[in-house]
Write an enzyme that holds these catalytic residues in place. Structure first.
Site, PDB file in Angstrom:
ATOM      1  CB  VAL A  51      -1.024   0.042   1.172  1.00 20.70           C
ATOM      2  CG1 VAL A  51      -2.002  -1.109   1.096  1.00 20.70           C
ATOM      3  CG2 VAL A  51      -0.329   0.111   2.513  1.00 20.70           C
ATOM      4  CB  SER A  89      -4.703   2.990  16.593  1.00 19.00           C
ATOM      5  OG  SER A  89      -4.182   2.701  17.885  1.00 19.00           O
ATOM      6  CE  LYS A 107      -2.979   2.686  12.627  1.00 18.42           C
ATOM      7  NZ  LYS A 107      -3.624   1.925  11.539  1.00 18.42           N
ATOM      8  CB  ALA A 135       1.600  11.461  14.055  1.00 18.99           C
ATOM      9  CE1 TYR A 146       0.049   1.663  14.467  1.00 21.94           C
ATOM     10  CE2 TYR A 146      -0.792   2.495  16.555  1.00 21.94           C
ATOM     11  CZ  TYR A 146      -0.891   1.643  15.478  1.00 21.94           C
ATOM     12  OH  TYR A 146      -1.952   0.767  15.402  1.00 21.94           O
TER      13      TYR A 146
HETATM   14  N1  LIG Z   1      -3.598  -5.249  17.162  1.00 23.88           N
HETATM   15  C1  LIG Z   1      -3.857  -4.118  17.807  1.00 23.88           C
HETATM   16  O1  LIG Z   1      -3.848  -4.079  19.044  1.00 23.88           O
HETATM   17  C2  LIG Z   1      -4.220  -2.881  17.047  1.00 23.88           C
HETATM   18  C3  LIG Z   1      -4.678  -1.781  17.787  1.00 23.88           C
HETATM   19  C4  LIG Z   1      -5.025  -0.632  17.119  1.00 23.88           C
HETATM   20  C5  LIG Z   1      -4.919  -0.577  15.737  1.00 23.88           C
HETATM   21  N2  LIG Z   1      -4.464  -1.653  15.043  1.00 23.88           N
HETATM   22  C6  LIG Z   1      -4.368  -1.534  13.592  1.00 23.88           C
HETATM   23  O2  LIG Z   1      -5.031  -2.618  12.994  1.00 23.88           O
HETATM   24  C7  LIG Z   1      -4.450  -2.900  11.726  1.00 23.88           C
HETATM   25  C8  LIG Z   1      -4.106  -4.378  11.637  1.00 23.88           C
HETATM   26  O3  LIG Z   1      -3.168  -4.683  12.640  1.00 23.88           O
HETATM   27  P1  LIG Z   1      -2.944  -6.180  13.179  1.00 23.88           P
HETATM   28  O4  LIG Z   1      -2.737  -6.077  14.636  1.00 23.88           O
HETATM   29  O5  LIG Z   1      -3.996  -7.061  12.622  1.00 23.88           O
HETATM   30  O6  LIG Z   1      -1.512  -6.489  12.547  1.00 23.88           O
HETATM   31  P2  LIG Z   1      -0.952  -7.721  11.694  1.00 23.88           P
HETATM   32  O7  LIG Z   1       0.517  -7.499  11.609  1.00 23.88           O
HETATM   33  O8  LIG Z   1      -1.455  -9.003  12.256  1.00 23.88           O
HETATM   34  O9  LIG Z   1      -1.602  -7.478  10.259  1.00 23.88           O
HETATM   35  C9  LIG Z   1      -1.208  -6.399   9.457  1.00 23.88           C
HETATM   36  C10 LIG Z   1      -1.158  -6.874   8.022  1.00 23.88           C
HETATM   37  O10 LIG Z   1      -0.797  -5.743   7.216  1.00 23.88           O
HETATM   38  C11 LIG Z   1       0.104  -6.186   6.233  1.00 23.88           C
HETATM   39  N3  LIG Z   1       0.920  -5.074   5.765  1.00 23.88           N
HETATM   40  C12 LIG Z   1       1.900  -4.409   6.429  1.00 23.88           C
HETATM   41  N4  LIG Z   1       2.451  -3.484   5.640  1.00 23.88           N
HETATM   42  C13 LIG Z   1       1.803  -3.561   4.442  1.00 23.88           C
HETATM   43  C14 LIG Z   1       1.922  -2.876   3.221  1.00 23.88           C
HETATM   44  N5  LIG Z   1       2.859  -1.923   3.048  1.00 23.88           N
HETATM   45  N6  LIG Z   1       1.092  -3.193   2.198  1.00 23.88           N
HETATM   46  C15 LIG Z   1       0.171  -4.175   2.362  1.00 23.88           C
HETATM   47  N7  LIG Z   1       0.016  -4.883   3.482  1.00 23.88           N
HETATM   48  C16 LIG Z   1       0.828  -4.576   4.519  1.00 23.88           C
HETATM   49  C17 LIG Z   1       0.960  -7.239   6.925  1.00 23.88           C
HETATM   50  O11 LIG Z   1       1.594  -8.094   5.986  1.00 23.88           O
HETATM   51  C18 LIG Z   1      -0.084  -7.944   7.775  1.00 23.88           C
HETATM   52  O12 LIG Z   1      -0.631  -9.044   7.079  1.00 23.88           O
HETATM   53  C19 LIG Z   1      -3.224  -1.981  11.608  1.00 23.88           C
HETATM   54  O13 LIG Z   1      -3.564  -0.847  10.851  1.00 23.88           O
HETATM   55  C20 LIG Z   1      -2.937  -1.592  13.053  1.00 23.88           C
HETATM   56  O14 LIG Z   1      -2.308  -0.356  13.140  1.00 23.88           O
HETATM   57  C21 LIG Z   1      -4.107  -2.802  15.670  1.00 23.88           C
END
Ligand SMILES: NC(=O)c1ccc[n+]([C@@H]2O[C@H](COP(=O)([O-])OP(=O)(O)OC[C@H]3O[C@@H](n4cnc5c(N)ncnc54)[C@H](O)[C@@H]3O)[C@@H](O)[C@H]2O)c1
Length: 270
Positions: A62, A140, A157, A155, A153
């Site tokens: 992305v 987030s 979000k 900033a 991170y």
């Molecule tokens: N897990 C948490 O506690 C939490 C809390 C708040 C927000 N988030 C947000 O939720 C979303 C998912 O996080 P998660 O915890 O499921 O993480 P995760 O690492 O399990 O999944 C993230 C996915 O994004 C993919 N990815 C990373 N960079 C990429 C890129 N440049 N192009 C395409 N794909 C890419 C990775 O390969 C991975 O499969 C993120 O945006 C994260 O910031 C997560």
């Protein structure tokens, strides 16, 4: 029954994105799993083998604008019109502000904020012709409050949340809704890797529900926001799915102690 949807989920091969893909398929809708990680994509392909025809896999970075344009064009041409998009691809790093390089800051913005923007823009260009669509950005709680170590991170979000509002306003006349979900701590591969024992203890003490959330609990909110029959008047919102974290102030445990005292009856009070 809601109409059949086709939903593109970035970061759909792991964690929150993967749970959203599973929930989309469980609704009888179709999904495009777009992710950078080939190994995770292959694993998904095996898992979703029985849903063949309803699911498409795209290796996508992305942070690559041209690749996004190509990906959305080929999905629309070969898979059919996209009715929804979920921007879940994201990266994070816990680094103190004074040790955060401009390069790290840019890398995180590039994926979390600009990546989500370009995917949304390209999908919306297609959706506008049909006068309908739902876009969800996974933000987030770190985009709302100042969590330590999250200068880049957080900033990124916070930017996602403001971008959601602006796009919601601009795209409303085109029939496209744009919302964000702000998760609290969710048990995913990313979190298992990043959260130390100390970080876990800190989160547990500040989340009123006293636990981490599950990816499925985020997926439930995503399906709701994707479904026009349930959320057609909701746009520009950020829904916190965070166990109460962003609503909390001081948590002392006093009220739980009071409640158990009261449950024991009047004799215990005197
Ligand atoms: N897990 C948490 O506690 C939490 C809390 C708040 C927000 N988030 C947000 O939720 C979303 C998912 O996080 P998660 O915890 O499921 O993480 P995760 O690492 O399990 O999944 C993230 C996915 O994004 C993919 N990815 C990373 N960079 C990429 C890129 N440049 N192009 C395409 N794909 C890419 C990775 O390969 C991975 O499969 C993120 O945006 C994260 O910031 C997560």
């Amino acid at each position: 029954m809601s109409r059949q949807q086709a939903v593109l989920v970035t970061g759909g091969a792991s964690g929150i994105g993967l749970a959203i893909v599973e929930a989309v398929l469980a609704e009888g809708w179709r999904a495009v799993v777009a992710d950078l990680d080939q190994a995770n994509l292959d694993r998904c392909r095996n898992t979703f083998g029985s849903s063949a025809g309803n699911v498409r896999f795209e290796r996508l970075n992305v942070a690559d604008e041209d690749a996004i344009v190509r990906c959305i064009a080929s999905c629309e041409a070969e898979f059919g019109p996209l009715t929804g998009v979920v921007n879940s691809a994201g990266i994070g790093r816990d680094v103190p502000a004074l040790e955060t390089s401009a390069e790290l800051f840019r890398t995180i913005l590039e994926v979390n904020l600009i990546g989500s923007f370009v995917v949304s823009r390209e999908a919306a260009k297609r959706m506008q012709a049909r006068g309908a669509g739902s876009i969800i950005n996974i933000a987030s709680v770190s985009g709302i409050v100042g969590n330590e170590g999250r200068v880049a991170y957080g900033a990124s979000k916070g930017g996602v949340i403001t971008m959601t509002k602006v796009m919601a306003v601009e795209l409303a006349p085109l029939g496209i809704r744009v919302n964000a979900i702000a998760p609290g701590p969710i048990e995913t591969p990313l979190v298992k890797e990043v959260h130390t024992k100390e970080a876990r203890a800190a989160w547990m003490s500040t989340v009123p529900l006293r636990r981490y959330g599950s990816p499925e609990e985020i997926a439930g909110a995503a399906v709701f926001l994707l479904d026009d029959s349930k959320s057609s008047y909701i746009t520009g919102q950020t829904i916190c799915v965070d166990g109460g974290f962003t609503s909390a102030g001081i948590i002392t445990g006093t009220s739980a102690a009071l409640a158990s005292t009261q449950a024991a009856g009047p004799a215990a009070v005197g």
